[in-house]
Motif scaffolding. Structure first.
Motif, PDB file in Angstrom:
ATOM      1  N   PRO A 838      45.683  32.807  45.908  1.00  0.00           N
ATOM      2  CA  PRO A 838      44.714  32.856  44.617  1.00  0.00           C
ATOM      3  C   PRO A 838      45.482  33.935  43.715  1.00  0.00           C
ATOM      4  O   PRO A 838      46.113  34.824  44.140  1.00  0.00           O
ATOM      5  CB  PRO A 838      43.518  33.739  45.094  1.00  0.00           C
ATOM      6  N   VAL A 839      45.322  33.556  42.412  1.00  0.00           N
ATOM      7  CA  VAL A 839      45.983  34.128  41.118  1.00  0.00           C
ATOM      8  C   VAL A 839      45.391  35.385  41.124  1.00  0.00           C
ATOM      9  O   VAL A 839      44.333  36.145  41.523  1.00  0.00           O
ATOM     10  CB  VAL A 839      45.852  33.462  39.851  1.00  0.00           C
ATOM     11  N   GLN A 840      46.299  36.506  40.533  1.00  0.00           N
ATOM     12  CA  GLN A 840      45.812  37.876  39.852  1.00  0.00           C
ATOM     13  C   GLN A 840      45.433  37.470  38.349  1.00  0.00           C
ATOM     14  O   GLN A 840      46.395  36.701  37.587  1.00  0.00           O
ATOM     15  CB  GLN A 840      46.910  38.882  40.158  1.00  0.00           C
ATOM     16  N   PHE A 841      44.427  38.121  37.951  1.00  0.00           N
ATOM     17  CA  PHE A 841      44.132  38.112  36.367  1.00  0.00           C
ATOM     18  C   PHE A 841      44.434  39.266  35.720  1.00  0.00           C
ATOM     19  O   PHE A 841      44.340  40.491  36.232  1.00  0.00           O
ATOM     20  CB  PHE A 841      42.664  37.695  36.334  1.00  0.00           C
ATOM     21  N   THR A 842      44.895  39.025  34.647  1.00  0.00           N
ATOM     22  CA  THR A 842      44.869  40.263  33.258  1.00  0.00           C
ATOM     23  C   THR A 842      44.521  39.702  32.094  1.00  0.00           C
ATOM     24  O   THR A 842      44.643  38.497  31.712  1.00  0.00           O
ATOM     25  CB  THR A 842      46.472  40.408  33.280  1.00  0.00           C
ATOM     26  N   TRP A 843      43.512  40.463  31.400  1.00  0.00           N
ATOM     27  CA  TRP A 843      43.159  40.391  30.234  1.00  0.00           C
ATOM     28  C   TRP A 843      43.864  41.211  29.058  1.00  0.00           C
ATOM     29  O   TRP A 843      43.701  42.326  29.297  1.00  0.00           O
ATOM     30  CB  TRP A 843      41.308  40.562  30.145  1.00  0.00           C
ATOM     31  N   LEU A 844      44.197  40.621  27.968  1.00  0.00           N
ATOM     32  CA  LEU A 844      44.587  41.546  26.770  1.00  0.00           C
ATOM     33  C   LEU A 844      43.719  41.295  25.872  1.00  0.00           C
ATOM     34  O   LEU A 844      43.224  40.153  25.418  1.00  0.00           O
ATOM     35  CB  LEU A 844      46.090  40.821  26.505  1.00  0.00           C
ATOM     36  N   GLN A 845      43.576  42.335  24.917  1.00  0.00           N
ATOM     37  CA  GLN A 845      42.961  42.380  23.490  1.00  0.00           C
ATOM     38  C   GLN A 845      44.146  42.667  22.511  1.00  0.00           C
ATOM     39  O   GLN A 845      44.659  43.701  22.379  1.00  0.00           O
ATOM     40  CB  GLN A 845      41.889  43.380  23.617  1.00  0.00           C
ATOM     41  N   ARG A 864      36.486  45.484  18.761  1.00  0.00           N
ATOM     42  CA  ARG A 864      36.335  44.785  19.948  1.00  0.00           C
ATOM     43  C   ARG A 864      36.686  43.186  19.558  1.00  0.00           C
ATOM     44  O   ARG A 864      37.116  42.457  20.103  1.00  0.00           O
ATOM     45  CB  ARG A 864      35.038  44.692  20.811  1.00  0.00           C
ATOM     46  N   ALA A 865      36.970  43.083  18.137  1.00  0.00           N
ATOM     47  CA  ALA A 865      37.249  41.960  17.647  1.00  0.00           C
ATOM     48  C   ALA A 865      38.606  41.470  17.828  1.00  0.00           C
ATOM     49  O   ALA A 865      39.680  42.396  17.980  1.00  0.00           O
ATOM     50  CB  ALA A 865      36.831  41.801  15.863  1.00  0.00           C
ATOM     51  N   GLY A 866      39.104  40.311  17.826  1.00  0.00           N
ATOM     52  CA  GLY A 866      40.347  39.935  18.192  1.00  0.00           C
ATOM     53  C   GLY A 866      40.496  38.603  18.853  1.00  0.00           C
ATOM     54  O   GLY A 866      39.787  38.088  19.455  1.00  0.00           O
ATOM     55  N   THR A 867      41.974  38.605  19.490  1.00  0.00           N
ATOM     56  CA  THR A 867      42.468  37.675  20.216  1.00  0.00           C
ATOM     57  C   THR A 867      42.112  37.931  21.715  1.00  0.00           C
ATOM     58  O   THR A 867      43.113  39.087  21.982  1.00  0.00           O
ATOM     59  CB  THR A 867      43.820  37.059  20.051  1.00  0.00           C
ATOM     60  N   TYR A 868      41.546  37.493  22.713  1.00  0.00           N
ATOM     61  CA  TYR A 868      41.403  37.889  24.045  1.00  0.00           C
ATOM     62  C   TYR A 868      42.297  37.021  24.625  1.00  0.00           C
ATOM     63  O   TYR A 868      42.059  35.594  24.734  1.00  0.00           O
ATOM     64  CB  TYR A 868      40.015  37.887  24.477  1.00  0.00           C
ATOM     65  N   THR A 869      43.225  37.303  25.814  1.00  0.00           N
ATOM     66  CA  THR A 869      44.223  36.487  26.350  1.00  0.00           C
ATOM     67  C   THR A 869      43.868  36.801  27.987  1.00  0.00           C
ATOM     68  O   THR A 869      44.174  37.687  28.314  1.00  0.00           O
ATOM     69  CB  THR A 869      45.754  36.706  25.960  1.00  0.00           C
ATOM     70  N   CYS A 870      43.542  35.661  28.544  1.00  0.00           N
ATOM     71  CA  CYS A 870      43.600  35.678  29.914  1.00  0.00           C
ATOM     72  C   CYS A 870      44.924  35.238  30.567  1.00  0.00           C
ATOM     73  O   CYS A 870      45.327  34.221  30.343  1.00  0.00           O
ATOM     74  CB  CYS A 870      42.436  34.828  30.637  1.00  0.00           C
ATOM     75  N   ILE A 871      45.663  35.868  31.581  1.00  0.00           N
ATOM     76  CA  ILE A 871      46.719  35.722  32.146  1.00  0.00           C
ATOM     77  C   ILE A 871      46.490  35.458  33.563  1.00  0.00           C
ATOM     78  O   ILE A 871      46.179  36.452  34.244  1.00  0.00           O
ATOM     79  CB  ILE A 871      47.574  36.648  31.640  1.00  0.00           C
ATOM     80  N   ALA A 872      46.613  34.385  34.138  1.00  0.00           N
ATOM     81  CA  ALA A 872      46.696  34.068  35.339  1.00  0.00           C
ATOM     82  C   ALA A 872      47.880  33.692  36.117  1.00  0.00           C
ATOM     83  O   ALA A 872      48.714  33.100  35.749  1.00  0.00           O
ATOM     84  CB  ALA A 872      45.809  32.719  35.569  1.00  0.00           C
ATOM     85  N   SER A 873      48.292  34.898  37.090  1.00  0.00           N
ATOM     86  CA  SER A 873      49.745  34.988  37.634  1.00  0.00           C
ATOM     87  C   SER A 873      49.460  34.581  39.234  1.00  0.00           C
ATOM     88  O   SER A 873      48.631  34.884  39.758  1.00  0.00           O
ATOM     89  CB  SER A 873      50.235  36.142  37.453  1.00  0.00           C
TER      90      SER A 873
END
Length: 1003
Positions: A838-845, A864-873
């Motif tokens: 299973p992957v590890q998740f990281t969220w970036l704002q 809190r506005a902006g681009t949210y990026t989910c990184i699955a590694s």
């Protein structure tokens, strides 16, 4: 019989919704719509603009639930799109969904403006780029940010020069376009100066003038006498900064010279520069005076040379300074004779010219004498007489017997000082000889000189006697030779002095054998004559012996026998079995003293051999000599045994070889000595593996023969293990397994699921030790895998090995949430991705980490506005997938206000109203008297923020005016604004405190 009835019950279908793969549809990207519904669904259908989807850029998933639009375009793909679900009794449709395709920026363009400006100029830079939504602009000056608006202005200074870069960005498409402009700022130029290459201008030399200035110089110009320079003797450097005058002349090149500098906005000139050319001295001349003087005469020397500046003069006498003026005088003496040099110099040109005069001073000549080349005059030799005298002699003259010399055998030197007689004879050339010397003022003669010519010895002769004698004989040797003066005699025996008289006697013995030489010498002529006689004295001969070339006679080798003897031996003779030697393999030396037998054999050439010596009176023979021929070893052979054994066997190795004398044996194992006997035994172990060499040696023949045998000893094989190229097997990557084992391995084998590996995707190394699976997949290639090792006696297998293939993440997906929220809303973001492990998740704002879990929540606020990026590694596969969602947070809008372009609205003039508001404003609207503005005299700016009324009238355009601002969640209106239009008068008027206009005359 039994009967069964199957009943299928269905319920009405709920209304489906359309879920999108991304929050924003972006041009050129793929965009998927999924029909989301619950219930008993048998089929999914899609409609675009009311018809079923078609075309190669539209794809449906196998269950037709997902519609994918490939490579979106801004002008097509808008829809609306509708999805429909159905079962045998019900169907339902979703609400229509229309795409708003984000694109651009297509290209960034800097609005045309010049590239060059003078200091103080007003520079305005403006950038445009087509984009949806509208692009955001950033300006950089030499890489440093200077503005975040599309247009900005500066007042030009030198620090403003450089590269300006406009960056247009669209956060929805992720695209960025740039445009670049280089701006040059020019300041006024300072006055240039002319620098010269040398302090002094010198004729014939090159002379350079350089235009020296500081600032932003684009071009240099030169003027000579007010016009541009021309001619092949004038050269300009590539940048025209330096002007070079080739080979200056005194008549031209004076100038004046002026240089000018310029750039696109300024220019300036230097002060004029004039040349003063230095030259000379051209030539130095000594004013005419005589070359010869008597002693006590008054001599004056004077020198002249043309030069600028005037030349300096130096006089040298035979290289020594005598004067530093142009003219000087002397009273003649013999010491004043010699070379006088005048040197004219110019230190500015560096040139020096010289003039030379040779002066001769004469005195009377003394009486000459005759000097000879040798003490004694010798016949056949050349003889010279030299007229020896001192003083200033101009001519020499000779007299023989009172007259001038003549004949081919009499030679005079070029100056006639030396008379040479060639090849003297004993009967003529006696003389007497006289020499005379002269100069312009006097003459004198030598005393007479007479020759006495020495000659011989002509020839040396030894009186005739025999050449050979017996011991005890009385022998006299005598020598004669004609010579003047008489010759002296010397006798040598074998090069050693024996007698200094013309004759001598000896009683013969062996010591008297040798060469006798008579030497006749005349020390005056330097000649020596010799005569030779060789005497031979004989005695009886001793018995000879036979000496061999080697201690041992060896087969196939050459062997020599030499007749060894002392005494006066004239001849040698050899005998084999009592007769003279014969045959192609028998050779005799030229003196027949040595007999050589070629390529000896063990069965012939044994002899016996004898040698005999002789002289005119005696002979003698040696004792007989018989050969014993050494041979071999012929060949070495190891007794026949097997090459392979198991450990613990008793093995005997034995070697034989024919040889005379018998061979000596040595055994080597892998090059190391193990035995010195013909045979030896071993109890086999792994240490006995290797090459065994038997060496048979005969020290007499020097021959060595070898035989080889390689023994292989085998032990049981240990169990192999499978070692992998990587700790983790990763899908799509190559994976290698190595059969790791120790021992005597001859072959490797692999088994997959119990059978030998096959197929193009399975590769084995050349030794089959390594099995490689290219491009692993998660569903096959699991195994189990087994490797086997073997040698001729043993085999063993590894434990089975099964692969666990790591894969993914395949794709990261953010669970469907809306894109727009008001402040204070509770927002939950969740991300999923298929992966093993299973992957590890990281969220970036906006690129900054905010969470390390698959799901996280927060309360909406503007920051809190902006681009949210989910990184699955997946750290095992090294893969990472990302999904993006852009959230927009809106806050309530404050009430806008209306700002006017002028304090007073004047009839017939234009008047602008600006809707001033703060916050997240998406659109501006205007209302005049409660209605949207219309008419050709009313204009709105592109963003509708500014309303302009052209050509105001007093009766219209009063309003009231209201502006409204809005975003997707909020809107607000300004207070009403009413215009009070005043009149403009041509005649006199004055301003009152309330800014109203008062009419003072007819309009």
């Amino acid at each position: 019989h039994s009967h069964f009835l199957s009943i299928l019950c269905t319920a009405p279908l709920s209304k489906p919704t359309i879920l999108t793969s991304n929050n924003t549809a972006v041009e050129t990207k793929d965009f998927s719509l999924t029909c989301n519904a619950t219930g008993q669904i048998h089929a999914y259908k899609w409609f675009i603009n009311g018809v079923a989807p078609a075309g190669r850029r539209i794809q449906l998933s196998p269950d037709r639930r997902t519609l994918t639009l490939q490579s979106l375009k801004r002008r097509v793909n808008k829809g609306p799109c509708v999805c429909e679900i159905e079962n045998p009794f019900y169907r339902n449709r979703s609400d229509p969904f229309t795409l708003d395709v984000a694109y651009g920026p297509d290209i960034a363009t800097i609005v045309h403006s010049p590239d060059e400006y003078p200091t103080g100029a007003n520079i305005t830079l403006s950038c445009v780029a087509d984009s949806n939504p509208a692009a955001q602009f950033t300006w950089l000056h030499n890489g440093q940010s200077v503005s975040n608006s599309a247009t900005f202005s500066i007042i030009a200074s030198l620090s403003d020069a450089g590269t300006y870069t406009c960056t247009a960005s669209n956060s929805f498409t992720g695209l960025t376009r740039t445009a670049t402009k280089n701006i040059i700022i020019y300041a006024p130029l300072s006055k240039p100066t002319i620098l010269t290459s040398n302090n002094t201008e010198v004729e014939t030399k090159d002379f350079s003038l350089t235009c020296y200035a500081t600032g932003q110089i684009h071009a240099y110009k030169w003027f000579i006498n007010g016009v541009a320079p021309a001619g092949r003797r004038i050269q300009l450097s590539p940048d025209r900064r330096t002007l070079t005058l080739r080979s200056l002349t005194r008549s031209f090149n004076k100038g004046p010279y002026v240089c000018e500098i310029e750039n696109p906005f300024y220019h300036n000139r230097s002060d004029p520069f004039t040349l003063d050319v230095a030259y000379g001295p051209d030539i130095a001349t000594i004013v005419h005076s005589a070359d010869e003087y008597p002693t006590a005469a008054n001599i004056t020397l004077s020198c002249v040379a043309d030069s600028n500046p005037a030349a300096q003069f130096t006089w040298l006498h035979n290289g020594q300074p005598v004067s530093n003026s142009a003219t000087f005088s002397i009273i003649a003496s013999l010491s004043d004779a010699g070379t006088y040099t005048c040197t004219a110099s110019n230190s500015f040109t560096g040139l020096t010219c010289t003039a030379t005069k040779n002066i001769i001073i004469y005195a009377p000549v003394s009486k000459p004498t005759i000097v000879t080349s040798n003490i004694t005059a010798v016949e056949t030799k050349d003889f010279s007489l030299t007229c020896q005298a001192t003083g200033q002699i101009h001519a020499y003259q000779w007299f023989i017997n009172g007259v001038a010399p003549a004949g081919s055998r009499i030679q005079l030197s070029p100056d006639k000082r030396t008379l040479t007689l060639s090849r003297l004879t004993r009967r003529d050339n006696k003389g007497p000889y006289e020499c005379e010397i002269r100069n312009p003022f006097s003459s004198n003669r030598s005393d007479p000189f007479t020759l006495d010519v020495a000659y011989g010895p002509d020839f040396a002769t030894i009186d005739h006697i025999s050449d050979q004698f017996a011991t005890g004989i009385n022998v006299t040797l005598s020598c004669v030779a004609d010579s003047n003066p008489p010759a002296q005699f010397t006798w040598l025996q074998n090069g050693q002095p024996l007698s200094n008289s013309a004759s001598f006697s000896i009683i013969t013995s062996l010591n008297d054998i040798g060469n006798y030489t008579c030497i006749a010498t005349n020390s005056f002529t330097g000649l020596t004559r010799t005569a030779n006689k060789t005497l031979m004295i004989y005695a009886p001969l001793s018995k000879p012996t036979i000496v061999t070339s080697n201690i041992t006679a060896v087969e196939t080798k050459d062997f020599s026998l030499t007749c060894q003897a002392t005494g006066q031996i004239h001849t040698y003779q050899l005998f084999i079995n009592g007769v003279a030697p014969a045959g192609s393999r028998i050779q005799l030396s030229p003196d027949k003293r040595t007999l050589t037998l070629s390529r000896l054999t063990r069965r012939d050439t044994k002899g016996p051999y004898e040698c005999e010596i002789r002289n005119p009176f005696y002979s003698n023979r040696s004792d007989p000599f018989t050969l014993d021929v050494a041979y071999g070893p012929d060949i070495a052979t190891i007794d026949r045994i097997s090459d392979q054994f198991s450990t613990g066997n008793n093995v005997t190795l034995s070697c034989v070889a024919d040889s005379n004398p018998p061979a000596q044996f040595t055994w080597l194992q892998n090059g190391q000595s193990v035995s010195n006997s013909a045979s030896f035994s071993i109890i086999t172990s792994l240490n006995h593996i290797g090459n065994y060499t038997c060496i048979a040696t005969n020290s007499f023949t020097g021959l060595t023969r070898t035989a080889n045998k390689t023994l292989m000893i085998y032990a049981p094989l240990s169990k192999p293990t499978i070692v992998t190229s990587n700790i983790t097997a990763v899908e799509t990557k190559d994976f290698s397994m190595t059969c790791q084992a120790t021992g005597q391995i001859h072959a490797y084998r692999w088994f997959i699921n119990g059978v030998a590996p096959a197929g193009s995707r399975i590769q084995l190394s050349p030794d089959k030790k390594i099995l490689t699976i290219p491009n692993l997949t998660r569903r096959d290639n699991k195994g189990p895998y087994v490797c086997e090792i073997e040698n001729p006696l043993f085999s063993n297998r590894s434990d089975p090995f099964t692969l666990d293939v790591a894969y993914g993440p395949d794709i990261a997906m953010i669970v469907r949430t809306q894109d727009v929220y008001p402040t204070g809303a509770n927002i939950t973001l969740s991300c999923s991705a298929i992966s093993n492990p299973p992957v590890q998740f990281t969220w970036l704002q906006n690129g900054q980490p905010v969470s390390n879990s698959a799901t996280f929540s927060f309360i909406a606020s503007l920051n809190r506005a902006g681009t949210y990026t989910c990184i699955a590694s997946n750290s095992f596969t090294g893969l990472a997938r990302t999904a993006n969602k852009t959230l927009i947070i809106y806050a309530p809008l404050s009430k806008p206000t209306i700002l006017t372009s002028n304090r007073t609205a004047v009839e017939t003039k234009d008047f602008s109203l600006t809707c001033q508001g703060t916050g997240q404003i998406h659109a501006y609207r205007w209302f005049i008297n409660g209605l949207a503005p219309s008419g050709s005299r009313i204009q709105l700016s592109p963003d509708k923020k500014i309303l302009t009324i052209g050509n105001l009238t007093r009766r219209e355009n009063k309003g009231p005016y209201v502006c409204e601002i809005e975003n997707p969640l909020f809107r607000n209106r300004s207070d009403p604004f009413t215009l009070n239009v005043t009149c403009e008068y041509i005649c006199s008027s004055y301003m009152v405190h309330d800014y109203s206009l008062v009419v003072s005359s007819q309009r």
